[in-house]
Design a protein around this motif. Sequence first.
Motif, PDB file in Angstrom:
ATOM      1  N   GLU A  35       1.183   4.108  -3.041  1.00 51.84           N
ATOM      2  CA  GLU A  35       0.859   5.508  -2.776  1.00 51.84           C
ATOM      3  C   GLU A  35       2.051   6.437  -2.964  1.00 51.84           C
ATOM      4  OE1 GLU A  35      -0.661   5.358   1.175  1.00 51.84           O
ATOM      5  OE2 GLU A  35      -2.681   4.715   0.556  1.00 51.84           O
ATOM      6  N   SER A  36       3.267   5.914  -2.860  1.00 52.34           N
ATOM      7  CA  SER A  36       4.436   6.795  -2.875  1.00 52.34           C
ATOM      8  C   SER A  36       5.274   6.696  -4.148  1.00 52.34           C
ATOM      9  CB  SER A  36       5.331   6.494  -1.666  1.00 52.34           C
ATOM     10  OG  SER A  36       5.810   5.157  -1.701  1.00 52.34           O
ATOM     11  N   LYS A  55       0.827  -1.203   0.000  1.00 53.59           N
ATOM     12  CA  LYS A  55       0.000   0.000   0.000  1.00 53.59           C
ATOM     13  C   LYS A  55       0.864   1.257   0.000  1.00 53.59           C
ATOM     14  CE  LYS A  55      -4.054   1.996   2.285  1.00 53.59           C
ATOM     15  NZ  LYS A  55      -5.014   1.744   1.198  1.00 53.59           N
ATOM     16  N   GLY A  61      -5.055  -1.108  -3.133  1.00 51.92           N
ATOM     17  CA  GLY A  61      -5.706   0.086  -2.603  1.00 51.92           C
ATOM     18  C   GLY A  61      -6.718  -0.218  -1.523  1.00 51.92           C
TER      19      GLY A  61
END
Length: 404
Positions: A285-286, A281, A302
Amino acid sequence: VEHKHTHMAWDAIVIGGGLAGLSAADALCAAGRRVLLLEAQDRVGGRTFTATSESTGSSVSVDLGGMWVGPTQTRMLALLERFGIEREPQYTDGSDVLFCGGVAKRFSGLIPPHSVGSLVELQLMLWRLDWMASRVSPLDPASAQGSSALGAQSVGAWAEGALWTATAKETLELAVGMVFGAHPDTISMLFFLSYVKAAGGLVQLLETRGAAQDSTLRGGAQQLSERLRGAVEAAGGEVRLDAPAERVVAVGPSGSLLGVGCRGGGPTLRARAVVVALSPKVALESICFEPRLPERRRQLVGQLALGAYSKFVLVYESAWWRGDGLSGSSICSDASEEWPIFATFDYVHEAHGEQRPLHALVAFATAELARATAELSPEVRRARVEACVGRMLASGREGEAAAR
């Protein structure tokens, strides 16, 4: 400042300087590969972080992140032996405490005091979950019979359908909170069972002596990551701190190489392979992946729910709970925002060499209560934590539960 190998391809770039990333880099270096490890923070260690207690002036190493190692964690034990790191057994002498309905009850063993019917179902639950876990491979959970149904069912939903007593359901919720920092409704049965199987059984995850909370590391847990970093660098690998990777792209003829770009600019780093040693996750996201990851994978990752812990180290003038016949281990079955502490453990450091003793307890809030507690002001947070520990362990001696 230009780093070595800037304009040539590495054999592998590892993203993430926790134990997983460092172990991957260590194995690749041992195989003769040229390796670059990128870590976003200013230190290695990931979820292990060792600080020095300043409240006593004793220069004692205190783990603010992960801290325990158990006998089934054979690869960890092999690393400890390799680097000569000593273990300290977790203190377990004396009675444990269950705080339930405003009352502190002392007990010994894994299962707290309950009615005969509840105790029977708890034992049956342990046997049943271990049997179900025995049929799931941690390396390939999807190969288990009924894996689709297990993957679609949460632990909470399973408990509602399979357990009769409120005590059994409550105990399973406490177990999931302790192990995963999450609510049972957010954990799939397939993942839960594969984790139990990997650990060697549910009791192995929950018990202390001879189980997952068996020992701490003398000098703190982060030193293991620091030793691994030293091994990587000694083998010719490179570790860069303050280097958060933000993109991984296919470059070169037909995408034969992978490029990694870091926040803040600089040349694209090239490698034949990239190992992303982050939570899926967090990675999603990064980091921007080009070409994009498959949409089904993005959707799946997600939806992952990350566990959460807030950890507190309370330092005292003396180990007053030991004098009262307590082990320091306690669990609260009705934690709330006002009373957020879920569990406590003894965290006394005996005098060793020039190191003075440290009389301390470690306390945890988990899941949503951990997130809520983290949002409080330091003053309110400290007051609530001390009050929790006082009512769980002090039993009329709350004055002694005021930490330094």
